[in-house]
Design an enzyme around this catalytic site. Sequence first.
Site, short mmCIF file in Angstrom:
data_model
loop_
_atom_site.label_atom_id
_atom_site.label_comp_id
_atom_site.label_asym_id
_atom_site.label_seq_id
_atom_site.Cartn_x
_atom_site.Cartn_y
_atom_site.Cartn_z
N GLY A 31 -11.96 -38.89 21.15
CA GLY A 31 -12.81 -40.00 21.55
C GLY A 31 -13.26 -40.85 20.38
N HIS A 34 -11.02 -46.17 18.50
CA HIS A 34 -11.02 -47.36 17.64
C HIS A 34 -9.62 -47.97 17.65
CE1 HIS A 34 -9.05 -44.76 14.76
NE2 HIS A 34 -10.09 -43.93 14.77
N HIS A 37 -6.56 -45.70 17.35
CA HIS A 37 -6.15 -45.03 18.60
C HIS A 37 -5.42 -46.01 19.52
CE1 HIS A 37 -9.90 -42.45 17.76
NE2 HIS A 37 -8.87 -41.66 17.58
N GLN A 61 -12.09 -26.36 16.61
CA GLN A 61 -11.57 -26.85 15.33
C GLN A 61 -12.69 -27.24 14.36
OE1 GLN A 61 -9.48 -30.26 17.38
NE2 GLN A 61 -9.89 -31.31 15.45
N GLY A 149 -1.55 -39.91 14.30
CA GLY A 149 -1.68 -40.82 13.17
C GLY A 149 -1.37 -40.11 11.85
N LYS A 151 -2.83 -40.65 9.20
CA LYS A 151 -4.04 -40.49 8.41
C LYS A 151 -4.33 -38.99 8.21
CE LYS A 151 -8.40 -41.20 9.65
NZ LYS A 151 -9.12 -40.02 9.11
N MET A 186 -8.73 -46.64 9.37
CA MET A 186 -9.56 -46.53 10.57
C MET A 186 -9.90 -45.07 10.86
SD MET A 186 -10.15 -49.31 12.34
CE MET A 186 -9.67 -51.01 12.20
N SER A 187 -11.16 -44.82 11.14
CA SER A 187 -11.60 -43.46 11.44
C SER A 187 -12.90 -43.55 12.24
CB SER A 187 -11.87 -42.72 10.13
OG SER A 187 -12.65 -41.58 10.37
O1 PAF Z 1 -6.95 -35.76 15.34
C1 PAF Z 1 -7.75 -35.47 16.25
O2 PAF Z 1 -8.51 -36.29 16.77
C2 PAF Z 1 -7.82 -34.04 16.75
O3 PAF Z 1 -7.63 -33.14 15.71
C3 PAF Z 1 -6.85 -33.75 17.92
C4 PAF Z 1 -5.41 -33.86 17.49
C5 PAF Z 1 -7.13 -34.69 19.06
C6 PAF Z 1 -7.06 -32.32 18.41
O4 PAF Z 1 -8.37 -32.12 18.86
#
Ligand code: PAF
Length: 282
Positions: A31, A34, A37, A61, A149, A151, A186-187
């Site tokens: 989510g 930006h 994405h 994660q 990405g 990145k 972008m992040s």
């Molecule tokens: O890059 C991310 O946003 C996350 O690590 C991902 C790949 C959606 C897994 O949760």
Amino acid sequence: MKVFHAQSQLKQHLQPFLKAKQTIGFVPTMGAIHNGHLSLLQQAMNENDVVVLSIFVNPTQFNNVEDLEKYPRTLQKDLELTEALSNKIIVYAPTVDDIYKGNTVAQNFDYDGLDNEMEGVNRPGHFDGVGTIVKKLFEIIEPTKAYFGEKDFQQLQIVRKMVQKNNMNIEIVGCPIFRQENGLAMSSRNERLSDQAKEKAAFIYKTLQSAKDLFNDKDVKDSVNFVVDAFANEVDFTLEYFIIADEASLKTATVKEPGKKYRGFIVVHIEEVRLIDNIALN
Ligand code: PAF
């Protein structure tokens, strides 16, 4: 636009497309959508019959509870941005329970050591969490192609390894880093920067580009020293690391070897925000 919160309903919706052998493009995200994405979604739309976007802040994660709690959750805005791109995109925004069924733990993966480098060093378990969620999402969605990405280049290579080791028939597409006009990658984390810091952060990409120029005709250590020195003179930034590594193994390089592709990987802190970026060097 179709938005699903339950995997059973999403699977039911995707069944006819799978039966008709239509291609499914998949963009996994956490989510805070930006332009980076949106560019992945656009590419997925260009290359597939149907596109699925997942929006899920994956707890397994995060090795830091505070980081997980602070992670932006902006579902309503994310849906608006997605719909503005195309109302044909299918969104899967599950609850933690829909994914983990009461057992919110990561599986252990063997990535042939890719997870022992860079981001894996300071974030133990992070890539097991990424592998766990990506594998689950792949099993639910059964995509033809999935888009990541560059990145998060280490993540991209790790997902490729996971797919290969699990014999999954999914093409992993790595997409170029999407940058602001001033070069800042972008992040979702950029949201936490002041306007002034966003401007200053242009220095990161500028320095990476200079390191790339140097890499053409100098030694590995010359490029590394150049970046370290450049950041030593900047009071607003703290350089966590700059590493030149082999793209395939992600092992830190000390000398250039013929036939290998190298990338420079950087982590920099500004206003207590941790920014990550990288650049292909040859
Ligand atoms: O890059 C991310 O946003 C996350 O690590 C991902 C790949 C959606 C897994 O949760």
